[in-house]
Design a protein around this motif. Structure first.
Motif, PDB file in Angstrom:
ATOM      1  N   HIS A   1       0.843  -1.196   0.000  1.00 38.15           N
ATOM      2  CA  HIS A   1       0.000   0.000   0.000  1.00 38.15           C
ATOM      3  C   HIS A   1       0.880   1.250   0.000  1.00 38.15           C
ATOM      4  N   GLY A   2       0.798   1.988  -1.083  1.00 36.90           N
ATOM      5  CA  GLY A   2       1.558   3.224  -1.185  1.00 36.90           C
ATOM      6  C   GLY A   2       0.639   4.420  -1.057  1.00 36.90           C
ATOM      7  N   SER A   3       0.112   4.868  -2.191  1.00 39.61           N
ATOM      8  CA  SER A   3      -0.768   6.025  -2.190  1.00 39.61           C
ATOM      9  C   SER A   3      -2.099   5.736  -1.506  1.00 39.61           C
ATOM     10  N   ASP A   4      -2.505   4.458  -1.465  1.00 41.18           N
ATOM     11  CA  ASP A   4      -3.773   4.093  -0.825  1.00 41.18           C
ATOM     12  C   ASP A   4      -3.555   3.867   0.673  1.00 41.18           C
ATOM     13  N   ALA A   5      -3.127   4.924   1.357  1.00 40.36           N
ATOM     14  CA  ALA A   5      -2.717   4.811   2.764  1.00 40.36           C
ATOM     15  C   ALA A   5      -3.857   4.384   3.674  1.00 40.36           C
TER      16      ALA A   5
ATOM     17  N   GLY B   1      15.807   7.383   5.636  1.00 40.83           N
ATOM     18  CA  GLY B   1      16.655   7.805   6.743  1.00 40.83           C
ATOM     19  C   GLY B   1      16.565   6.928   7.972  1.00 40.83           C
ATOM     20  N   ALA B   2      15.856   5.803   7.891  1.00 34.87           N
ATOM     21  CA  ALA B   2      15.658   4.955   9.068  1.00 34.87           C
ATOM     22  C   ALA B   2      16.972   4.399   9.606  1.00 34.87           C
ATOM     23  N   TYR B   3      17.992   4.313   8.736  1.00 33.35           N
ATOM     24  CA  TYR B   3      19.253   3.710   9.176  1.00 33.35           C
ATOM     25  C   TYR B   3      19.968   4.542  10.232  1.00 33.35           C
ATOM     26  N   HIS B   4      19.633   5.845  10.319  1.00 36.71           N
ATOM     27  CA  HIS B   4      20.295   6.671  11.327  1.00 36.71           C
ATOM     28  C   HIS B   4      19.316   7.481  12.156  1.00 36.71           C
ATOM     29  N   ALA B   5      18.006   7.256  11.953  1.00 39.50           N
ATOM     30  CA  ALA B   5      17.000   8.013  12.696  1.00 39.50           C
ATOM     31  C   ALA B   5      16.896   7.518  14.135  1.00 39.50           C
ATOM     32  N   SER B   6      16.551   8.423  15.035  1.00 42.01           N
ATOM     33  CA  SER B   6      16.324   8.037  16.432  1.00 42.01           C
ATOM     34  C   SER B   6      14.926   7.464  16.619  1.00 42.01           C
ATOM     35  N   HIS B   7      13.978   7.897  15.755  1.00 43.50           N
ATOM     36  CA  HIS B   7      12.588   7.452  15.845  1.00 43.50           C
ATOM     37  C   HIS B   7      12.011   7.253  14.447  1.00 43.50           C
ATOM     38  N   VAL B   8      10.982   6.421  14.396  1.00 43.71           N
ATOM     39  CA  VAL B   8      10.183   6.271  13.179  1.00 43.71           C
ATOM     40  C   VAL B   8       8.754   6.680  13.520  1.00 43.71           C
ATOM     41  N   ALA B   9       8.203   7.602  12.739  1.00 40.96           N
ATOM     42  CA  ALA B   9       6.798   7.967  12.898  1.00 40.96           C
ATOM     43  C   ALA B   9       5.977   6.892  12.190  1.00 40.96           C
ATOM     44  N   VAL B  10       5.409   5.988  12.968  1.00 42.03           N
ATOM     45  CA  VAL B  10       4.682   4.835  12.429  1.00 42.03           C
ATOM     46  C   VAL B  10       3.182   5.137  12.412  1.00 42.03           C
ATOM     47  N   PHE B  11       2.571   4.980  11.252  1.00 40.67           N
ATOM     48  CA  PHE B  11       1.126   5.139  11.118  1.00 40.67           C
ATOM     49  C   PHE B  11       0.495   3.750  11.117  1.00 40.67           C
ATOM     50  N   ALA B  12      -0.533   3.583  11.947  1.00 40.80           N
ATOM     51  CA  ALA B  12      -1.183   2.278  12.081  1.00 40.80           C
ATOM     52  C   ALA B  12      -2.680   2.462  12.316  1.00 40.80           C
ATOM     53  N   ARG B  13      -3.450   1.511  11.825  1.00 42.28           N
ATOM     54  CA  ARG B  13      -4.899   1.590  12.050  1.00 42.28           C
ATOM     55  C   ARG B  13      -5.212   1.146  13.476  1.00 42.28           C
ATOM     56  N   THR B  14      -5.946   2.003  14.182  1.00 42.19           N
ATOM     57  CA  THR B  14      -6.349   1.706  15.560  1.00 42.19           C
ATOM     58  C   THR B  14      -7.854   1.486  15.676  1.00 42.19           C
ATOM     59  N   SER B  15      -8.612   1.864  14.640  1.00 41.71           N
ATOM     60  CA  SER B  15     -10.062   1.654  14.632  1.00 41.71           C
ATOM     61  C   SER B  15     -10.563   1.850  13.202  1.00 41.71           C
ATOM     62  N   GLY B  16     -11.847   1.603  13.000  1.00 41.11           N
ATOM     63  CA  GLY B  16     -12.430   1.811  11.686  1.00 41.11           C
ATOM     64  C   GLY B  16     -12.138   0.678  10.726  1.00 41.11           C
ATOM     65  N   ALA B  17     -12.654   0.833   9.512  1.00 41.24           N
ATOM     66  CA  ALA B  17     -12.524  -0.195   8.483  1.00 41.24           C
ATOM     67  C   ALA B  17     -11.534   0.226   7.416  1.00 41.24           C
TER      68      ALA B  17
ATOM     69  N   GLY C   1     -10.002   1.584   4.280  1.00 45.39           N
ATOM     70  CA  GLY C   1     -10.512   2.628   3.404  1.00 45.39           C
ATOM     71  C   GLY C   1     -10.996   3.858   4.150  1.00 45.39           C
ATOM     72  N   ASP C   2     -11.233   3.738   5.474  1.00 49.00           N
ATOM     73  CA  ASP C   2     -11.675   4.894   6.257  1.00 49.00           C
ATOM     74  C   ASP C   2     -10.508   5.840   6.510  1.00 49.00           C
ATOM     75  N   ALA C   3     -10.748   7.129   6.344  1.00 49.85           N
ATOM     76  CA  ALA C   3      -9.705   8.111   6.651  1.00 49.85           C
ATOM     77  C   ALA C   3      -9.506   8.240   8.152  1.00 49.85           C
ATOM     78  N   LEU C   4     -10.594   8.115   8.904  1.00 50.87           N
ATOM     79  CA  LEU C   4     -10.491   8.135  10.360  1.00 50.87           C
ATOM     80  C   LEU C   4     -10.130   6.745  10.863  1.00 50.87           C
ATOM     81  N   GLY C   5      -9.474   6.703  12.016  1.00 51.88           N
ATOM     82  CA  GLY C   5      -9.117   5.416  12.598  1.00 51.88           C
ATOM     83  C   GLY C   5      -7.654   5.061  12.452  1.00 51.88           C
TER      84      GLY C   5
END
Length: 419
Positions: free
Chosen positions: A157-161, A190-206, A208-212
């Motif tokens: 999944h690229g553009s279809d986040a 830049g993950a090879y030298h980054a201190s953190h990764v901003a990880v996006f993950a689904r926590t709710s919803g179905a 295709g939903d933008a929310l969740g």
């Protein structure tokens, strides 16, 4: 046409003086190998998964530290965090101006390096972070202790986040509320030298939903986060790995912004980045056009300057027209961004930002390709910069939203699919 005020002119003069005094000397001697025909070879540690070579990374660090000391690098950040409250308009002017100078340590776009840093994630934390996150992250980003990679795209999944498969579920560990995250991310630059990764993950919803979808600031050393593959790209060195998240746990304090509204953080990131990316692409196009005109005026073929031929004049005239129109549009839109709230930007001019990004990135590729053609065989060689610019800016037509995604955004507003 924009007639820059005295503040902008003074800022550009300051940049020129800094480049002359601090950056050009740093590029000389042995370091010239990073910018001449040896550049890709010298920058890449071919025996270490194609990562940036230590010497190259150290040089970028030295340039950045000098820019920090001069008060330039964190220009766009708030004053209280070592910046100058730089506006989107000022950043657009700077990015175009520096890119137009061509390849150099002042602005190496392939490495996302510039003496005036972009730092879009710092601005996301400024606008969406808790007070604790602002105090911790912004100060440590400024000190150089923290760097944040962006984990939105996935292998499938690229553009279809909104269809991402990475999931985060509530889980208490040691009496602390938190989240267990499982999934994969791709192109985490830049993950090879980054201190953190901003990880996006689904926590709710179905799906295709933008929310969740939520955003989490995950320390790179967290158990369960692993680099699975380093992918070599069109322009080396490459630092865009595929990472896995298996049973990874973070406390709820790692969540950035409201639960289920993480895409607002991502939209903030891409709006800021897309307009600045467009400005950089326009600057590169300006460089390629100017170099082509200069060469055509001095190159003699069949007893007269190459520039006397309309086959040379007309394509460059078209590119110059597009360059002039787009430059003014990007500057105008960046001013609009400064005058609106984040929600207004998303609702009212998101499509216009896509127009700027789409056309500017394509212009950079077209101008680099035309420069190669005008220069002939020497243009195709690595003795000139054009092949480097083409390979870099070709990436921009995929990252931050592909050409097709930009057109989809524009069409959504044009045909009222997006309300």
């Amino acid at each position: 046409m924009f007639d820059h005020d005295s503040k902008i002119k003074s800022l550009l003069d300051e940049l020129d003086a800094f480049i002359a005094d601090e950056i050009r000397p740093l590029e000389s001697g042995d370091n010239a190998r990073f910018f001449d025909q040896r550049r890709e070879y010298s920058r890449t540690d071919w025996e270490n998964d194609g990562l940036p070579a230590d010497d190259w990374t150290n040089l970028l660090t030295e340039a950045r530290e000098r820019a920090v000391k001069a008060g330039l690098y964190y220009f766009a950040l708030p004053v209280e965090f070592g910046g100058r409250d730089g506006t989107n308009f000022e950043m657009a002017v700077i990015r175009e101006y520096l890119a137009k100078k061509g390849l150099g340590l002042h602005c190496d776009l392939h490495s996302e390096h510039c003496i005036v840093g972009n730092n879009p994630m710092a601005l996301v934390i400024r606008d969406f972070g808790s007070e604790q996150q602002k105090n911790e992250f912004l100060r440590k980003i400024v000190s150089g202790e923290y760097g944040i990679s962006f984990g939105l795209t996935e292998p499938l999944h690229g553009s279809d986040a909104t269809w991402m498969e990475t999931k985060a579920v509530p889980e208490v560990r040691g009496g602390v509320r938190g989240w267990r995250i499982d999934g994969e991310k791709m192109w985490t630059t830049g993950a090879y030298h980054a201190s953190h990764v901003a990880v996006f993950a689904r926590t709710s919803g179905a799906d295709g939903d933008a929310l969740g979808i939520s955003c989490f600031l995950v320390p790179s050393g967290t158990e369960g986060l692993r680099v699975e593959e380093r992918i070599w790209t069109f322009n080396m060195p490459a630092d865009e790995p595929r990472i896995s998240l298996i049973g990874l746990w973070v406390p709820d304090t790692a969540r950035l912004g409201d639960e289920g509204r993480g895409l607002a953080c991502a939209q903030h990131f891409v709006h800021e980045n897309r307009i600045r990316q467009a400005a950089s692409s326009i600057g590169t196009a300006g460089y390629c056009i100017a170099e082509s005109v200069s060469y055509a005026n001095t190159r003699v073929v069949f007893g007269r300057p190459l520039s006397r031929n309309q086959a040379i004049q007309f394509p460059l005239s078209e590119l110059h027209t597009d360059y002039t129109l787009l430059k003014n549009m990007v500057f105008s839109v960046s001013k609009q961004i400064d005058e609106m709230s984040k929600k207004e930007v998303s609702d009212k001019i998101s499509d216009v930002i896509s127009m700027c990004n789409y056309r500017a990135n394509k212009l950079a590729c077209d101008a680099a390709d035309r420069a190669i053609q005008v220069h002939g065989a020497i243009g195709y060689s690595r003795q000139k910069q054009f092949e480097h610019h083409y390979r870099h800016h070709r990436r921009y037509r995929i990252t931050e939203g592909s050409d097709e995604i930009q057109l989809r955004k524009i069409a959504g507003h044009l045909f009222k699919f997006i309300k």
